[in-house]
Write an enzyme that holds these catalytic residues in place. Structure first.
Site, PDB file in Angstrom:
ATOM      1  N   HIS A 355      36.340  29.917  -5.167  1.00  0.00           N
ATOM      2  CA  HIS A 355      35.004  29.565  -5.663  1.00  0.00           C
ATOM      3  C   HIS A 355      34.510  28.202  -5.225  1.00  0.00           C
ATOM      4  CE1 HIS A 355      34.492  32.925  -8.571  1.00  0.00           C
ATOM      5  NE2 HIS A 355      35.819  32.898  -8.570  1.00  0.00           N
ATOM      6  N   LYS A 543      21.624  23.541 -14.606  1.00  0.00           N
ATOM      7  CA  LYS A 543      22.971  23.794 -14.096  1.00  0.00           C
ATOM      8  C   LYS A 543      23.839  22.591 -14.424  1.00  0.00           C
ATOM      9  CE  LYS A 543      21.103  24.229  -9.902  1.00  0.00           C
ATOM     10  NZ  LYS A 543      21.675  25.432  -9.371  1.00  0.00           N
ATOM     11  N   ARG A 544      25.146  22.706 -14.160  1.00  0.00           N
ATOM     12  CA  ARG A 544      26.020  21.549 -14.351  1.00  0.00           C
ATOM     13  C   ARG A 544      25.539  20.366 -13.523  1.00  0.00           C
ATOM     14  NH1 ARG A 544      31.076  21.998 -16.546  1.00  0.00           N
ATOM     15  NH2 ARG A 544      31.033  19.742 -16.299  1.00  0.00           N
ATOM     16  N   LYS A 549      24.976  18.937  -6.404  1.00  0.00           N
ATOM     17  CA  LYS A 549      23.852  19.792  -6.794  1.00  0.00           C
ATOM     18  C   LYS A 549      22.521  19.043  -6.714  1.00  0.00           C
ATOM     19  CE  LYS A 549      26.692  22.638  -9.907  1.00  0.00           C
ATOM     20  NZ  LYS A 549      26.595  24.049  -9.483  1.00  0.00           N
ATOM     21  N   THR A 651      24.594  31.041  -9.156  1.00  0.00           N
ATOM     22  CA  THR A 651      24.177  32.283  -9.793  1.00  0.00           C
ATOM     23  C   THR A 651      22.885  32.089 -10.580  1.00  0.00           C
ATOM     24  OG1 THR A 651      25.862  31.758 -11.454  1.00  0.00           O
ATOM     25  CG2 THR A 651      26.356  33.555  -9.934  1.00  0.00           C
ATOM     26  N   LYS A 655      19.377  34.431 -11.341  1.00  0.00           N
ATOM     27  CA  LYS A 655      18.764  34.657 -12.656  1.00  0.00           C
ATOM     28  C   LYS A 655      17.291  34.276 -12.624  1.00  0.00           C
ATOM     29  CE  LYS A 655      23.264  33.654 -14.569  1.00  0.00           C
ATOM     30  NZ  LYS A 655      24.179  32.573 -14.932  1.00  0.00           N
TER      31      LYS A 655
HETATM   32  C1  26V Z   1      34.803  21.581  -9.597  1.00  0.00           C
HETATM   33  C2  26V Z   1      34.904  20.256  -9.255  1.00  0.00           C
HETATM   34  C3  26V Z   1      35.794  19.396 -10.036  1.00  0.00           C
HETATM   35  C4  26V Z   1      36.063  18.084  -9.373  1.00  0.00           C
HETATM   36  C5  26V Z   1      34.842  17.495  -8.769  1.00  0.00           C
HETATM   37  C6  26V Z   1      34.203  18.369  -7.756  1.00  0.00           C
HETATM   38  C7  26V Z   1      34.147  19.777  -8.185  1.00  0.00           C
HETATM   39  C8  26V Z   1      33.321  20.648  -7.507  1.00  0.00           C
HETATM   40  C9  26V Z   1      33.245  21.969  -7.863  1.00  0.00           C
HETATM   41  C10 26V Z   1      33.992  22.438  -8.910  1.00  0.00           C
HETATM   42  C11 26V Z   1      33.867  23.872  -9.274  1.00  0.00           C
HETATM   43  C12 26V Z   1      35.093  24.666  -9.051  1.00  0.00           C
HETATM   44  C13 26V Z   1      34.957  26.132  -9.138  1.00  0.00           C
HETATM   45  C14 26V Z   1      33.616  26.657  -9.546  1.00  0.00           C
HETATM   46  O1  26V Z   1      33.245  26.640 -10.687  1.00  0.00           O
HETATM   47  N1  26V Z   1      32.855  27.175  -8.586  1.00  0.00           N
HETATM   48  C15 26V Z   1      31.556  27.783  -8.804  1.00  0.00           C
HETATM   49  O2  26V Z   1      31.755  29.181  -8.903  1.00  0.00           O
HETATM   50  C16 26V Z   1      30.550  29.893  -9.091  1.00  0.00           C
HETATM   51  C17 26V Z   1      30.911  31.345  -9.258  1.00  0.00           C
HETATM   52  O3  26V Z   1      31.457  31.839  -8.075  1.00  0.00           O
HETATM   53  C18 26V Z   1      29.620  29.679  -7.908  1.00  0.00           C
HETATM   54  O4  26V Z   1      28.408  30.357  -8.134  1.00  0.00           O
HETATM   55  C19 26V Z   1      29.362  28.197  -7.720  1.00  0.00           C
HETATM   56  O5  26V Z   1      28.599  27.996  -6.547  1.00  0.00           O
HETATM   57  C20 26V Z   1      30.672  27.445  -7.629  1.00  0.00           C
HETATM   58  O6  26V Z   1      30.451  26.038  -7.601  1.00  0.00           O
END
Ligand code: 26V
Length: 803
Positions: A355, A543-544, A549, A651, A655
């Site tokens: 992901h 979003k987060r 982002k 996602t 939506k």
């Molecule tokens: C976590 C972290 C934590 C440390 C700092 C940087 C960073 C960057 C990204 C993440 C997210 C990790 C996994 C995640 O939640 N991915 C998300 O998954 C969604 C479902 O597939 C997708 O739509 C999003 O684009 C993706 O960021």
């Protein structure tokens, strides 16, 4: 099951009596909510039992979706919809003087997820049940979900989310299905009958108690299970009689250390890595899930060698990756299979979705931690790595650089994504672009070894929640136009294209949007005391908060508009309301400073009479599934502006489009496919392409300072960050300033600024042509069926799980 209104009323009243000894006139909204939910549960349970009996009797392959997050939100109304009794229930309650909507909002959001990844898991559960696929969730029953966000003086404050306080109606605790999970201790290898055998000793046992939640599919016939595990002390070990022997505090310490495992959901941030509690969580639910699957399987009386025929295990990102060594452990240590046989089965059963390509977010665990916390699991990972090395060293001609990159153990760390690729049957990315980047960059060497393992499955969203549930007036319009077949076959939404040139339909679409906007404006007036113009463009980024982002790009554009209006009050601007919502990880300083900046800009802009006719800025606190449901139907512009290559899919983009918003976005993640679906004229694209971004990272050549020196708009905005312009009292937004200039703007905000401004101007121009705008909006809705999670699940079922 046919449910009659009179029965529903009777069941409801009976419940009020048996639960609370009250009648309708006496009961509080809470009591009514619980009484109603108990009725609905009963209606679901009959089919739940039938589904389970059917699964255990028949030889159907079961899918188990392992995820450390399931972001369910509220489920009463979704359950009513899927049972096909929402209207009936509304009517029944209304005849008793009760408003269903008032009861639905009593339910606490089950916020057991951070964002996209957790919500995806929830949408997938809904789709699996609706498509009658035997697919179950496996996760953790966190005592505290994702924190509640309060905004105080513009800053984010985190409050614990005690969502279980009043009890959760939808779960059933199953004591009899508890399993034991072992931590710590040491491993000794012994020779027994010519075979090396691992003996795990001096371990600590944790009891994993499952809570099952029924997941009802649309039309109500299939009811699958989401099993969430709670960590509890073993009674024997937590023995208060040890009080007398002086070990009382030790017993209490043990109890708390065990309960800590399922106590709280980690809010993702850069500090997760090396947290031993997180690793405990990961092994805890992986092990409990595998044990439970094998117990169910063995009841069928089939030989263990045939497991792969009946079971598919999917791991949602690397968090459940210990499933791989855990399955190996049980097959080898407990089922006495040879390593080769066990490995053959494991790699046929498991599949993995990646992901993210963000290196900070790719999990790795120190060998030392793994060794002490999970000694047997560690030796298995070591053996997987050793055998894998033997396999690749010839293939890579002893090219050490390449061998090291694919190695599961690297410099004292275990690389979980590598373990997942090696141990899985299939690996997939979550959009076409993301999968390409995985193949060509992030996992390129592994791709070279296993080209056929890699697949792409674009994410999706359940249209039953994200349209049918949240936008009833739009649904009525759609149904009047094309009928309701799209509910079962979301791709049929495409039939709406016939109505693009229909003037009446266009007006009606606009009316619905306006009504939704008026509702939101009322909420914002109550919540934030900000007066909005419902006729202004509602432009939303929800979003987060993450630097990639680029909420920062959005707010900088607003700062630019403000400066422009102040300089020239006659500037012609189409009135706009910019709405932000989202949470930052508690330890993520930069993201929190961006939230503060947005609130400062909002304060100044909203209180400046010379601009606030045309410009409003709102930050909505505590973004969660329920808030998303409220704001998404009101959006006209959907902000999807991540640095190209960084957003694996996204996602919320889906939506928003499903509810008629026009996307302003970069060619990132699923935006690329949204553009393909709606066509270039129905989306506004800007900014660097993924390959350009990746090229800059690789070869350098970008200077933020140069842009700062040459673009006076940017110069002014950046200076204002630190000269007290926006918040006089504050010392300034120094972290943001440094991020952009001193550290050369990692996410190319300045680089994309000019194109973003132009894209926003294009949005304003398009909006002036109301007819054209509504046509675009219809086009987006019509093409959104493709992004139903039903389509994603069908692809998983056919190409990955083989069900
Ligand atoms: C976590 C972290 C934590 C440390 C700092 C940087 C960073 C960057 C990204 C993440 C997210 C990790 C996994 C995640 O939640 N991915 C998300 O998954 C969604 C479902 O597939 C997708 O739509 C999003 O684009 C993706 O960021």
């Amino acid at each position: 099951m046919l449910i009659k209104k009179e029965d529903l009323k009777k069941d409801f009243k009976d419940n009020l009596i048996t639960l609370y000894a009250e009648d309708v006139s006496e009961a509080s909204l809470e009591h009514k909510y619980f009484a109603l939910s108990e009725v609905i549960k009963k209606y679901m349970f009959e089919n739940w039992m039938k589904t389970n009996r059917n699964y255990s009797k028949n030889e159907v392959r079961q899918v188990y979706y392992f995820s450390i997050e399931f972001l369910l939100g509220r489920i009463l109304e979704s359950n009513l919809i899927n049972l096909g009794i929402r209207d009936l229930c509304k009517e029944a309650l209304s005849e008793m003087g009760i408003n269903l909507d008032e009861l639905c909002v009593i339910e606490k959001d089950a916020g057991l997820g951070n964002g996209g990844l957790g919500r995806l898991a929830a949408c997938f559960l809904d789709s699996m049940a609706s498509l009658s696929i035997p697919g179950h969730g496996n996760g953790i029953r966190y005592r505290y979900g994702f924190f509640d966000q309060k905004i105080m003086d513009g800053y984010q404050i985190e409050i614990p989310d005690n969502w279980l306080k009043d009890g959760y109606v939808w779960e059933i605790r199953r004591n009899e299905k508890a399993v034991r999970v072992r931590f710590n201790g040491n491993v000794r290898m012994v020779n027994s009958n010519g075979r090396l055998r691992a003996i795990h000793e001096n371990y600590e046992t944790v009891l994993a108690v499952p809570y099952d939640i029924p997941i009802v599919g649309y039309d109500g016939s299939t009811v699958n299970t989401l099993r969430l595990w709670s960590a509890e002390p073993m009674e024997r070990e937590f023995d208060f009689s040890s009080f007398s022997s002086g070990d009382y505090t030790k017993a209490v310490e043990y109890k708390y250390s065990v309960e800590a495992i399922s106590q709280v959901l980690y809010p993702d941030d850069s500090s997760i890595q090396n947290k031993s509690l997180r690793l405990k969580q990961e092994y805890f639910f992986a092990s409990a899930g595998i044990q439970s699957i094998l117990r169910t399987y063995k009841k069928k009386g089939k030989p263990i060698e045939e497991l792969y025929r009946y079971v598919a295990i999917h791991i949602n990102d690397t968090h459940p990756s210990l499933v791989i060594p855990e399955l190996m452990r049980i097959l080898v240590d407990e089922e006495n299979l040879t390593w080769e046989k066990a490995w053959d089965i494991t790699t046929k059963v498991v599949s993995y979705t990646n992901h993210t390509i963000m290196s900070e977010a790719l999990e790795k665990w120190p060998v030392s931690l793994m060794m002490s916390l999970l000694p047997r699991i560690y030796t298995i990972i070591e053996e997987i790595n050793r055998r894998f090395y033997l396999e690749v060293k010839d293939k890579f001609n002893n090219n050490w650089d390449k061998i090291n990159k694919v190695s599961i153990i690297q410099n004292g760390n275990i690389m979980m994504a590598n373990l997942c690729v090696v141990g899985s049957r299939f690996v997939n990315g979550v959009s076409e672009l993301h999968t390409e980047i995985l193949k060509k960059q992030v996992l390129s060497d592994l791709y070279e070894i296993y080209p056929r393992k890699f697949k792409s499955v674009t994410n999706g969203i359940t249209h039953r929640r994200w349209l049918l549930k949240i936008n009833p007036e739009l649904v009525e319009l759609i149904n009047d136009a094309i009928g309701s077949s799209w509910i079962k076959k979301p791709n049929s939404l495409i039939e709406l294209k016939k109505y693009i040139k229909d003037k009446d339909f266009c007006h009606e679409i606009a009316d619905v949007k306006l009504k939704n906007k008026i509702k939101l404006a009322k909420y914002i007036k109550e919540k934030n005391n900000i007066e909005l113009n419902p006729k202004s463009i509602f432009d939303i980024q929800a979003k987060r908060f993450h630097a990639y982002k680029r909420q920062l790009l959005n707010i900088m554009h607003i700062m630019y508009l403000y400066n422009k209006l102040k300089e020239n009050p006659n500037t012609d601007i189409i009135p706009r309301t910019f709405i932000f919502s989202g949470k930052a990880a508690p330890g993520y300083k930069l993201a929190k400073e961006i939230i503060k900046l947005i609130n400062c800009v909002a304060d100044k802009v909203n209180n400046d009479n010379s601009v606030n006719d045309v410009l409003k800025v709102v930050f909505l606190e505590n973004y969660n599934v329920s808030l998303a449901e409220m704001i998404i139907p009101c959006a006209e512009v959907s902000e999807q502006i991540s640095t190209a290559s960084k957003e694996a899919s996204g996602t919320s983009n889906m939506k928003f489009m499903m509810n008629g918003a026009i996307t302003i976005g970069t060619l990132d993640g699923a935006n690329v496919e949204i553009k393909e679906a709606v066509g270039d004229d129905n989306i506004v694209i800007f900014g660097l392409k993924a390959y350009e971004v990746l090229n800059y990272y690789k070869n350098g050549g970008y200077s933020a300072m140069e842009i700062y020196n040459n673009d006076m708009r940017i110069h002014q905005i950046l200076d204002q960050l630190v000269n007290g312009f926006w918040c006089v009292k504050e010392s300034g937004f120094i972290d943001i300033h440094e991020h952009l200039l001193k550290y050369n703007d990692e996410f190319f905000v300045l680089k994309d600024f000019d194109e973003y401004v132009k894209a926003q101007e294009k949005i304003s121009r398009l909006y002036q042509d109301k007819i054209k705008w509504n046509e675009m909006s219809i086009n987006n809705i019509a093409n959104s069926g493709r992004f139903s999670s039903d389509n994603s699940i069908k692809k998983y079922a056919e190409n990955i799980w083989n069900v």
